[in-house]
Design a protein around this motif. Structure first.
Motif, PDB file in Angstrom:
ATOM      1  N   ASP A  34     -30.156  24.191 -14.809  1.00  0.00           N
ATOM      2  CA  ASP A  34     -30.241  22.924 -14.068  1.00  0.00           C
ATOM      3  C   ASP A  34     -29.861  23.097 -12.605  1.00  0.00           C
ATOM      4  O   ASP A  34     -30.456  22.481 -11.719  1.00  0.00           O
ATOM      5  CB  ASP A  34     -29.324  21.867 -14.695  1.00  0.00           C
ATOM      6  N   THR A  35     -28.871  23.942 -12.354  1.00  0.00           N
ATOM      7  CA  THR A  35     -28.472  24.200 -10.969  1.00  0.00           C
ATOM      8  C   THR A  35     -29.571  24.968 -10.236  1.00  0.00           C
ATOM      9  O   THR A  35     -29.866  24.683  -9.070  1.00  0.00           O
ATOM     10  CB  THR A  35     -27.141  24.982 -10.935  1.00  0.00           C
ATOM     11  N   THR A  36     -30.189  25.915 -10.910  1.00  0.00           N
ATOM     12  CA  THR A  36     -31.321  26.634 -10.302  1.00  0.00           C
ATOM     13  C   THR A  36     -32.380  25.640  -9.842  1.00  0.00           C
ATOM     14  O   THR A  36     -32.873  25.712  -8.713  1.00  0.00           O
ATOM     15  CB  THR A  36     -31.965  27.605 -11.319  1.00  0.00           C
ATOM     16  N   LEU A  37     -32.726  24.717 -10.736  1.00  0.00           N
ATOM     17  CA  LEU A  37     -33.784  23.753 -10.405  1.00  0.00           C
ATOM     18  C   LEU A  37     -33.390  22.900  -9.209  1.00  0.00           C
ATOM     19  O   LEU A  37     -34.200  22.655  -8.312  1.00  0.00           O
ATOM     20  CB  LEU A  37     -34.089  22.857 -11.606  1.00  0.00           C
ATOM     21  N   ALA A  38     -32.130  22.458  -9.178  1.00  0.00           N
ATOM     22  CA  ALA A  38     -31.675  21.605  -8.067  1.00  0.00           C
ATOM     23  C   ALA A  38     -31.721  22.379  -6.746  1.00  0.00           C
ATOM     24  O   ALA A  38     -32.129  21.838  -5.710  1.00  0.00           O
ATOM     25  CB  ALA A  38     -30.260  21.110  -8.354  1.00  0.00           C
ATOM     26  N   MET A  39     -31.328  23.654  -6.782  1.00  0.00           N
ATOM     27  CA  MET A  39     -31.328  24.455  -5.553  1.00  0.00           C
ATOM     28  C   MET A  39     -32.755  24.720  -5.077  1.00  0.00           C
ATOM     29  O   MET A  39     -33.068  24.595  -3.887  1.00  0.00           O
ATOM     30  CB  MET A  39     -30.584  25.785  -5.789  1.00  0.00           C
ATOM     31  N   SER A  40     -33.626  25.068  -6.002  1.00  0.00           N
ATOM     32  CA  SER A  40     -35.018  25.354  -5.632  1.00  0.00           C
ATOM     33  C   SER A  40     -35.729  24.113  -5.123  1.00  0.00           C
ATOM     34  O   SER A  40     -36.561  24.189  -4.217  1.00  0.00           O
ATOM     35  CB  SER A  40     -35.792  25.893  -6.835  1.00  0.00           C
ATOM     36  N   ALA A  41     -35.406  22.963  -5.729  1.00  0.00           N
ATOM     37  CA  ALA A  41     -36.066  21.719  -5.328  1.00  0.00           C
ATOM     38  C   ALA A  41     -35.839  21.467  -3.839  1.00  0.00           C
ATOM     39  O   ALA A  41     -36.749  21.048  -3.119  1.00  0.00           O
ATOM     40  CB  ALA A  41     -35.535  20.552  -6.158  1.00  0.00           C
ATOM     41  N   LYS A  42     -34.632  21.766  -3.364  1.00  0.00           N
ATOM     42  CA  LYS A  42     -34.332  21.547  -1.944  1.00  0.00           C
ATOM     43  C   LYS A  42     -35.184  22.453  -1.058  1.00  0.00           C
ATOM     44  O   LYS A  42     -35.683  22.026  -0.022  1.00  0.00           O
ATOM     45  CB  LYS A  42     -32.850  21.837  -1.674  1.00  0.00           C
ATOM     46  N   VAL A  43     -35.309  23.698  -1.462  1.00  0.00           N
ATOM     47  CA  VAL A  43     -36.107  24.643  -0.661  1.00  0.00           C
ATOM     48  C   VAL A  43     -37.554  24.162  -0.572  1.00  0.00           C
ATOM     49  O   VAL A  43     -38.150  24.109   0.510  1.00  0.00           O
ATOM     50  CB  VAL A  43     -36.037  26.067  -1.272  1.00  0.00           C
ATOM     51  N   LEU A  44     -38.113  23.764  -1.716  1.00  0.00           N
ATOM     52  CA  LEU A  44     -39.499  23.284  -1.735  1.00  0.00           C
ATOM     53  C   LEU A  44     -39.645  22.038  -0.861  1.00  0.00           C
ATOM     54  O   LEU A  44     -40.571  21.933  -0.054  1.00  0.00           O
ATOM     55  CB  LEU A  44     -39.932  22.956  -3.169  1.00  0.00           C
ATOM     56  N   ASP A  45     -38.721  21.115  -1.033  1.00  0.00           N
ATOM     57  CA  ASP A  45     -38.739  19.861  -0.265  1.00  0.00           C
ATOM     58  C   ASP A  45     -38.832  20.112   1.235  1.00  0.00           C
ATOM     59  O   ASP A  45     -39.674  19.553   1.927  1.00  0.00           O
ATOM     60  CB  ASP A  45     -37.426  19.099  -0.493  1.00  0.00           C
ATOM     61  N   TYR A  46     -37.924  20.971   1.719  1.00  0.00           N
ATOM     62  CA  TYR A  46     -37.872  21.215   3.156  1.00  0.00           C
ATOM     63  C   TYR A  46     -39.108  21.950   3.664  1.00  0.00           C
ATOM     64  O   TYR A  46     -39.578  21.686   4.768  1.00  0.00           O
ATOM     65  CB  TYR A  46     -36.593  21.980   3.530  1.00  0.00           C
ATOM     66  N   ALA A  47     -39.626  22.859   2.872  1.00  0.00           N
ATOM     67  CA  ALA A  47     -40.828  23.585   3.296  1.00  0.00           C
ATOM     68  C   ALA A  47     -41.976  22.591   3.475  1.00  0.00           C
ATOM     69  O   ALA A  47     -42.709  22.625   4.467  1.00  0.00           O
ATOM     70  CB  ALA A  47     -41.189  24.657   2.279  1.00  0.00           C
ATOM     71  N   ILE A  48     -42.096  21.695   2.518  1.00  0.00           N
ATOM     72  CA  ILE A  48     -43.198  20.723   2.563  1.00  0.00           C
ATOM     73  C   ILE A  48     -42.996  19.743   3.722  1.00  0.00           C
ATOM     74  O   ILE A  48     -43.923  19.471   4.482  1.00  0.00           O
ATOM     75  CB  ILE A  48     -43.321  20.001   1.205  1.00  0.00           C
ATOM     76  N   LYS A  49     -41.751  19.268   3.860  1.00  0.00           N
ATOM     77  CA  LYS A  49     -41.467  18.329   4.958  1.00  0.00           C
ATOM     78  C   LYS A  49     -41.725  18.959   6.321  1.00  0.00           C
ATOM     79  O   LYS A  49     -42.017  18.264   7.287  1.00  0.00           O
ATOM     80  CB  LYS A  49     -40.004  17.882   4.889  1.00  0.00           C
ATOM     81  N   SER A  50     -41.584  20.269   6.397  1.00  0.00           N
ATOM     82  CA  SER A  50     -41.792  20.941   7.680  1.00  0.00           C
ATOM     83  C   SER A  50     -43.272  21.185   7.960  1.00  0.00           C
ATOM     84  O   SER A  50     -43.620  21.824   8.954  1.00  0.00           O
ATOM     85  CB  SER A  50     -41.048  22.270   7.719  1.00  0.00           C
ATOM     86  N   GLY A  51     -44.116  20.746   7.046  1.00  0.00           N
ATOM     87  CA  GLY A  51     -45.560  20.826   7.292  1.00  0.00           C
ATOM     88  C   GLY A  51     -46.215  22.134   6.872  1.00  0.00           C
ATOM     89  O   GLY A  51     -47.354  22.408   7.256  1.00  0.00           O
ATOM     90  N   ALA A  52     -45.529  22.922   6.044  1.00  0.00           N
ATOM     91  CA  ALA A  52     -46.112  24.202   5.633  1.00  0.00           C
ATOM     92  C   ALA A  52     -47.173  24.013   4.547  1.00  0.00           C
ATOM     93  O   ALA A  52     -47.038  23.145   3.690  1.00  0.00           O
ATOM     94  CB  ALA A  52     -45.007  25.120   5.129  1.00  0.00           C
TER      95      ALA A  52
END
Ligand code: SF4
Ligand code: SF4
Lengths: 196, 286
Positions: free
Chosen positions: B200-218
């Protein structure tokens, strides 16, 4: 940690704890002045993955709270990413302290809050001692059996097999005993060190 | 240019596409790779938690043939790379540990072979040469270069680039025509190594990375770490289910994109071995 602790008694009983941690990690935890930077940047802590924040772990080592810190989940869920180490203004390698605490916790058999971590690391080591390399499919099956079927690996296995990226058969080395030999040698060296 | 090559377990397993694309890219850049014979696992990320010496002696063995051949060594897996770098660090700075390591592996390591990350090895060909080898520039493709933690932290030991704001992958991607975006999670940990411990912690940590990449327009996340790639790519659907998101961002190895830019097809660059669909991102290139 809501229970009251008698700090002076604690330090009397575990006064050498900080010294043992220093020996194992090469890090002097006395230097920590509790700025909290390590915890502020810790990705695991920020996802509520830890029971004790990294700066509190450091404080507990200072106070000789050996039992409590070795039982914590934190030392096992720390991913050793070294973000804390990179930013610590007192130049303490916190990740190495965490790793040293793991080693001590293994020695004392106190991983009550991190059974999965212990199972994983032991299964992994057994696998590479046997084959010389990681045998992923075998590892996934063993772990699933040990953790119980609720575990997520079941979901990963078939998908990866379908992609053809998870080899079904164990790796074949000319000399698969290389790691086994090193493990034995290290045990010998450490025994001799202990006797000194 | 010739380097010793240590693929490590994951490039012979789930990260096969990485292995294939690394080899293809190096061939295109006239970098010769000599695979260490009968290599063994580096022990990451378990051995060091059983004992400091054990965590060093297991990977140390891999460096012996490289030193004997007088070659610097390349390890494309971030975890393997860091273990090898630790060995060299201890061998060159701590005589007692060096002797113990040598005793454990029955060899005489001196630390003479430099341990290179695959980014450094590729960059050693020169950005000009990389640009010249590019046949299909990745024009208009916005990428988030994701370094993860192992390559840059702790900087006293693991120092491919700046620990907070590295740019080597960005530069290489720019050399093949892609457009790197600026984003804040370049070196945050994705939590992959907790996958077997606290999922569950893995998923929460990865979700943040994905979120920011997408928000940054990648349009795509580009990485050099098999743990990051597998985790962010394979777990994306699980993350979507758990957090009610709808992320569909492809996660590729930077060498896969390089191979593609050098003229290989997406299949030859083994992009179809990745989980999240990449076609729409590549379609942008026309
Ligand atoms: S960053 Fe360093 S000094 Fe600050 S609380 Fe953490 S360990 Fe202590
Ligand atoms: S090394 Fe451990 S304690 Fe430090 S930031 Fe990473 S996960 Fe947190």
């Amino acid at each position: 940690m809501s229970t009251t602790v008698n700090l002076s008694q604690m330090q009397k009983d575990h006064g050498d704890f900080i010294e043992r941690v220093r020996k194992l990690s090469g890090q002097d935890v006395r230097k920590c002045y509790q700025c909290g930077k390590c915890s502020a940047g810790c990705a695991v802590h920020n996802c509520q993955g830890m029971d004790v924040s990294p700066n509190r772990v450091m404080r507990m080592v200072q106070l000789g709270m050996e039992e409590e810190v070795l039982k914590s989940k934190t030392i096992w869920v720390c991913v050793l990413c070294s973000t804390c180490t990179t930013r610590c203004p007192r130049d303490i390698d916190i990740a190495r302290v965490m790793d040293a605490l793991r080693i001590l916790s293994k020695k004392n058999n106190t991983f009550v809050n991190a059974k999965n971590a212990n199972t994983f690391h032991e299964t992994f080591m057994n696998s590479i001692i046997k084959y010389g390399r990681v045998y992923e499919a075998g590892l996934a099956v063993t772990l699933t059996l040990k953790y119980g079927y609720g575990f997520n690996l079941i979901g990963i296995g078939p998908a990866a097999l379908a992609k053809g990226t998870l080899p079904f058969f164990p790796p074949k080395l000319k000399n698969p005993e290389q790691i086994k030999k090193i493990v034995e040698n290290v045990e010998k060296i450490e025994r001799m060190e202990g006797e000194k | 240019m010739k380097y010793a090559y240590y693929p490590g377990c994951s490039l012979h397993g789930p990260a096969k596409g990485y292995d294939l694309s690394v080899k293809a890219v190096c061939k295109n850049l006239d970098i010769e790779l000599w695979e260490v014979p009968d290599w063994t696992c580096c022990g990451a990320s378990s051995a060091h938690s059983f004992g400091h010496l054990l965590g060093l002696a297991i990977p140390a063995q891999t460096l012996v043939p490289a030193e004997q051949e007088g070659l610097d060594i390349v390890a494309p897996c971030a975890a393997c790379w860091q273990r090898l770098v630790w060995v060299n660090h201890e061998v060159t700075t701590n005589a007692k540990t060096r002797d113990e390591i040598n005793q454990a592996i029955g060899a005489e390591l001196t630390g003479s072979s430099k341990v290179l990350s695959i980014m450094e090895a590729v960059a050693s060909a020169g950005m000009e040469k990389i640009a010249q080898a590019t046949k299909k520039p990745l024009k208009g493709l916005k990428i988030a270069a994701y370094y993860g933690c192992y390559y840059v932290k702790p900087p006293k030991v693991a120092h491919v680039d700046d620990p907070e704001s590295p740019k080597l992958i960005d530069d290489i991607m720019a050399a093949v025509g892609a457009e790197p975006v600026d984003w804040p999670y370049k070196t945050e940990c994705c939590g992959a190594s907790l996958g077997f411990v606290e999922f569950d912690t893995t998923l929460a940590m990865s979700a943040k990375v994905l979120d920011y990449a997408i928000k940054s327009g990648a349009d795509m996340i580009v990485t050099a770490c098999p743990l990051c790639q597998q985790n962010l790519d394979m777990q994306q659907s699980t993350i979507n289910k758990k957090f009610g998101t709808n992320h569909k961002i492809p996660v590729t190895y930077f060498t896969q994109l390089m191979a593609y830019a050098f003229g290989m097809s997406d299949k030859e660059a083994a992009m179809h071995k990745n989980f999240t669909s990449y076609q729409s991102a590549l379609a942008k290139l026309g």
